[in-house]
Design a protein around this motif. Structure first.
Motif, PDB file in Angstrom:
ATOM      1  N   CYS A  58      46.925  47.313  35.839  1.00 32.89           N
ATOM      2  CA  CYS A  58      47.428  46.330  34.887  1.00 32.89           C
ATOM      3  C   CYS A  58      46.345  46.012  33.856  1.00 32.89           C
ATOM      4  CB  CYS A  58      47.820  45.040  35.604  1.00 32.89           C
ATOM      5  SG  CYS A  58      49.196  45.270  36.739  1.00 32.89           S
ATOM      6  N   GLY A  59      46.753  45.731  32.636  1.00 37.79           N
ATOM      7  CA  GLY A  59      45.807  45.328  31.591  1.00 37.79           C
ATOM      8  C   GLY A  59      44.759  46.395  31.345  1.00 37.79           C
ATOM      9  N   SER A  60      43.503  45.965  31.332  1.00 38.94           N
ATOM     10  CA  SER A  60      42.420  46.917  31.049  1.00 38.94           C
ATOM     11  C   SER A  60      42.330  48.008  32.116  1.00 38.94           C
ATOM     12  CB  SER A  60      41.082  46.177  30.943  1.00 38.94           C
ATOM     13  OG  SER A  60      41.076  45.411  29.762  1.00 38.94           O
ATOM     14  N   ALA A  61      42.736  47.687  33.336  1.00 37.85           N
ATOM     15  CA  ALA A  61      42.719  48.708  34.399  1.00 37.85           C
ATOM     16  C   ALA A  61      43.686  49.850  34.049  1.00 37.85           C
ATOM     17  CB  ALA A  61      43.093  48.079  35.736  1.00 37.85           C
ATOM     18  N   SER A 105      41.903  48.690  40.096  1.00 36.79           N
ATOM     19  CA  SER A 105      41.808  47.227  40.007  1.00 36.79           C
ATOM     20  C   SER A 105      40.371  46.767  40.176  1.00 36.79           C
ATOM     21  CB  SER A 105      42.691  46.589  41.086  1.00 36.79           C
ATOM     22  OG  SER A 105      42.582  45.185  41.034  1.00 36.79           O
ATOM     23  N   GLN A 106      39.908  45.945  39.250  1.00 33.92           N
ATOM     24  CA  GLN A 106      38.581  45.341  39.383  1.00 33.92           C
ATOM     25  C   GLN A 106      38.567  44.408  40.586  1.00 33.92           C
ATOM     26  OE1 GLN A 106      35.604  42.815  39.644  1.00 33.92           O
ATOM     27  NE2 GLN A 106      37.389  41.811  38.770  1.00 33.92           N
ATOM     28  N   SER A 107      39.504  43.470  40.598  1.00 37.30           N
ATOM     29  CA  SER A 107      39.505  42.443  41.648  1.00 37.30           C
ATOM     30  C   SER A 107      39.992  42.990  42.987  1.00 37.30           C
ATOM     31  CB  SER A 107      40.411  41.287  41.237  1.00 37.30           C
ATOM     32  OG  SER A 107      41.753  41.757  41.097  1.00 37.30           O
ATOM     33  N   THR A 110      45.184  42.077  42.308  1.00 37.62           N
ATOM     34  CA  THR A 110      46.302  41.934  41.371  1.00 37.62           C
ATOM     35  C   THR A 110      47.615  42.238  42.080  1.00 37.62           C
ATOM     36  OG1 THR A 110      44.885  42.464  39.517  1.00 37.62           O
ATOM     37  CG2 THR A 110      47.251  42.789  39.177  1.00 37.62           C
ATOM     38  N   VAL A 156      36.888  36.663  32.114  1.00 40.91           N
ATOM     39  CA  VAL A 156      38.274  37.128  32.283  1.00 40.91           C
ATOM     40  C   VAL A 156      38.470  38.522  31.687  1.00 40.91           C
ATOM     41  CG1 VAL A 156      40.656  36.715  31.529  1.00 40.91           C
ATOM     42  CG2 VAL A 156      39.336  34.853  32.541  1.00 40.91           C
ATOM     43  N   SER A 158      37.675  42.208  30.896  1.00 39.34           N
ATOM     44  CA  SER A 158      36.900  43.204  31.641  1.00 39.34           C
ATOM     45  C   SER A 158      36.082  44.093  30.705  1.00 39.34           C
ATOM     46  CB  SER A 158      37.852  44.073  32.466  1.00 39.34           C
ATOM     47  OG  SER A 158      37.105  45.008  33.219  1.00 39.34           O
ATOM     48  N   GLU A 250      42.828  39.417  23.596  1.00 42.93           N
ATOM     49  CA  GLU A 250      42.539  38.548  24.738  1.00 42.93           C
ATOM     50  C   GLU A 250      41.573  37.421  24.388  1.00 42.93           C
ATOM     51  OE1 GLU A 250      42.411  40.721  28.982  1.00 42.93           O
ATOM     52  OE2 GLU A 250      41.137  41.693  27.509  1.00 42.93           O
ATOM     53  N   ALA A 362      44.249  34.580  33.370  1.00 45.92           N
ATOM     54  CA  ALA A 362      43.465  34.378  34.583  1.00 45.92           C
ATOM     55  C   ALA A 362      42.716  35.668  34.885  1.00 45.92           C
ATOM     56  CB  ALA A 362      44.371  34.034  35.746  1.00 45.92           C
ATOM     57  N   LYS A 363      41.607  35.572  35.590  1.00 47.97           N
ATOM     58  CA  LYS A 363      40.824  36.774  35.899  1.00 47.97           C
ATOM     59  C   LYS A 363      41.628  37.732  36.756  1.00 47.97           C
ATOM     60  CE  LYS A 363      37.210  39.449  35.989  1.00 47.97           C
ATOM     61  NZ  LYS A 363      37.185  40.397  34.844  1.00 47.97           N
ATOM     62  N   VAL A 365      45.604  38.065  38.564  1.00 45.42           N
ATOM     63  CA  VAL A 365      46.922  37.455  38.713  1.00 45.42           C
ATOM     64  C   VAL A 365      47.458  37.855  40.080  1.00 45.42           C
ATOM     65  CG1 VAL A 365      49.229  37.210  37.718  1.00 45.42           C
ATOM     66  CG2 VAL A 365      47.260  37.550  36.218  1.00 45.42           C
TER      67      VAL A 365
HETATM   68  C1  BG6 Z   1      44.684  40.560  33.958  1.00 47.52           C
HETATM   69  C2  BG6 Z   1      43.310  40.146  33.454  1.00 47.52           C
HETATM   70  O1  BG6 Z   1      45.499  39.526  34.260  1.00 47.52           O
HETATM   71  O2  BG6 Z   1      44.472  41.450  35.051  1.00 47.52           O
HETATM   72  C3  BG6 Z   1      42.737  41.415  32.825  1.00 47.52           C
HETATM   73  O3  BG6 Z   1      43.419  39.113  32.487  1.00 47.52           O
HETATM   74  C4  BG6 Z   1      42.646  42.511  33.888  1.00 47.52           C
HETATM   75  O4  BG6 Z   1      41.461  41.178  32.291  1.00 47.52           O
HETATM   76  C5  BG6 Z   1      43.971  42.687  34.642  1.00 47.52           C
HETATM   77  O5  BG6 Z   1      42.291  43.725  33.260  1.00 47.52           O
HETATM   78  C6  BG6 Z   1      43.841  43.586  35.859  1.00 47.52           C
HETATM   79  O6  BG6 Z   1      42.949  43.011  36.780  1.00 47.52           O
HETATM   80  P1  BG6 Z   1      42.355  43.863  37.971  1.00 47.52           P
HETATM   81  O7  BG6 Z   1      41.502  42.902  38.764  1.00 47.52           O
HETATM   82  O8  BG6 Z   1      43.524  44.376  38.774  1.00 47.52           O
HETATM   83  O9  BG6 Z   1      41.572  44.979  37.381  1.00 47.52           O
END
Ligand code: BG6
Length: 368
Positions: A58-61, A105-107, A110, A156, A158, A250, A362-363, A365
């Motif tokens: 999702c997003g930058s990932a 995913s960074q976190s 997600t 937030v 990445s 963003e 949010a960092k 979701v």
């Molecule tokens: C979004 C964040 O909601 O989740 C983005 O605002 C991020 O910055 C995206 O890239 C994906 O997050 P993750 O932790 O799965 O890489």
């Protein structure tokens, strides 16, 4: 703490050379010109049976996954595609036995990405994780994977995790490529280019002052921000344009559109005016002439152009240029993206935005 930087985001941008070194650490094999990835849980025979790669995030990932898909196609010649995990999970996806699924995913938390992984596994598919946070929900759910070791990312938006994700994909593509038809000479070319990246990222970060000036010029002021910005790139440059536009949106709240440079004349050229500047990715590759022609079309409509290039285009084609060092063509997108992080950061600062905690975001979701 921010270690003397004004924001976590700026600290994390500057941590990238060290983050890249950690992602690469112990994984490059000079002798066989390949990469070692201990956590894949797939041997060479199993990898040879894979016919397709599907990347989800999702997003930058998701955008890092687009760069990853290009690396896998170019180095291993296996069809690869990146898709938003949030879309994939809702469309009753066809799961194939000879497709390798990769969740990014960074976190690692997600929810949409986790739900996609669970759906694939429920249908008997094989999933690898490209994840930063050790022991996270997505990491635990996957059959194997690659940890980024980029270190904690607080802001937030990445940056260092994005870059380390692309590095992880380069390692996977190299490993995959050397199991298929990538020659030892080409493998060595990539190994050497990977080793040079931290120093090249430092060279780009040294140009921060120049990028900050351009960001202020293009973004406007808190009272009078610019109408919007267009980001364009061809093939390898296109995911860079998408991530650059995403980052700007963003944290600066400037409306930004990313388009393949080749599509400009099929619609968005109508938007070009002095009020809507264009950021153009112009690597010195086999598409350089095509990209320069596009710049000419923008200038002919009085558009303003900021080029991110290996060599500054003629003054009549670009108003400004940020010159980045050249890697190997497959890895150039990673370096072309670094000035766009600085551009977004300094645009957000010029517009007095809440850089580390942009509104409505949010960092991670962790809900549906
Ligand atoms: C979004 C964040 O909601 O989740 C983005 O605002 C991020 O910055 C995206 O890239 C994906 O997050 P993750 O932790 O799965 O890489």
């Amino acid at each position: 703490d921010t270690a003397g930087y004004q924001h976590f985001l700026l600290k994390e941008i500057h941590e990238q050379p060290a983050a890249v070194e950690r992602t690469l650490s112990g994984r490059l094999d000079e002798r066989f010109a390949t990469a070692h990835l201990g956590g894949l849980n797939l041997d060479a025979r199993e990898l040879r049976e894979i016919r397709r790669v599907k990347i989800l995030g999702c997003g930058s990932a998701y955008y890092a996954g687009e760069m990853g898909a290009q690396l896998i196609e170019e180095l291993a010649r296996i069809p690869a595609h990146s898709e938003p995990a949030s879309e994939f999970r809702y469309r009753n996806p066809v799961i194939e036995a000879d497709t390798l699924y990769i969740a990014v995913s960074q976190s690692g938390e997600t929810y949409d990405t986790l739900a996609a992984v669970q759906e694939i596994k429920r249908k008997g598919g094989r999933v690898l994780g490209v994840v930063n946070t050790v022991g996270s929900a997505i990491a635990r759910e996957c059959d194997g994977g690659i940890y980024l070791h980029a270190g904690p990312e607080i802001s937030v938006a990445s940056t260092k995790a994005f870059t380390s994700t692309v590095i992880a994909f380069a390692l996977l593509a190299l490993h995959f490529g050397r199991i298929h038809d990538l020659s030892p000479a080409d493998g060595r070319r990539i190994v050497n280019a990977l080793r040079a990246l931290p120093g090249q990222i430092r060279e780009i970060l040294d140009q921060e002052e120049q990028v900050a000036k351009l960001a202020a010029e293009f973004a406007g002021t808190a009272g009078a921000p610019t109408e919007g910005m267009m980001f364009i790139g061809r093939v390898r440059g296109y995911p860079v344009a998408r991530e650059g536009a995403q980052k700007l949106k963003e944290i600066s709240y400037i409306h930004a559109e990313a388009y393949p440079a080749s599509e400009l004349k099929h619609g968005p050229l109508a938007l070009i005016s002095p009020e809507l500047p264009t950021v153009a990715l112009v690597p010195d590759d086999e598409l350089l002439d095509k990209n320069l022609t596009t710049l000419g079309e923008i200038k002919a409509r009085s558009g303003r152009v900021l080029a991110i290039a290996h060599r500054a285009p003629e003054a009549k084609l670009a108003d400004h240029c940020i010159v980045v060092p050249k890697s190997e063509p497959e890895l150039d997108p990673l370096l072309l993206n670094i000035p766009l992080q600085l551009l977004a950061y300094h645009a957000a600062v010029a517009l007095e935005r809440d850089v580390d905690r942009p509104r409505n975001l949010a960092k991670s979701v962790t809900v549906e």
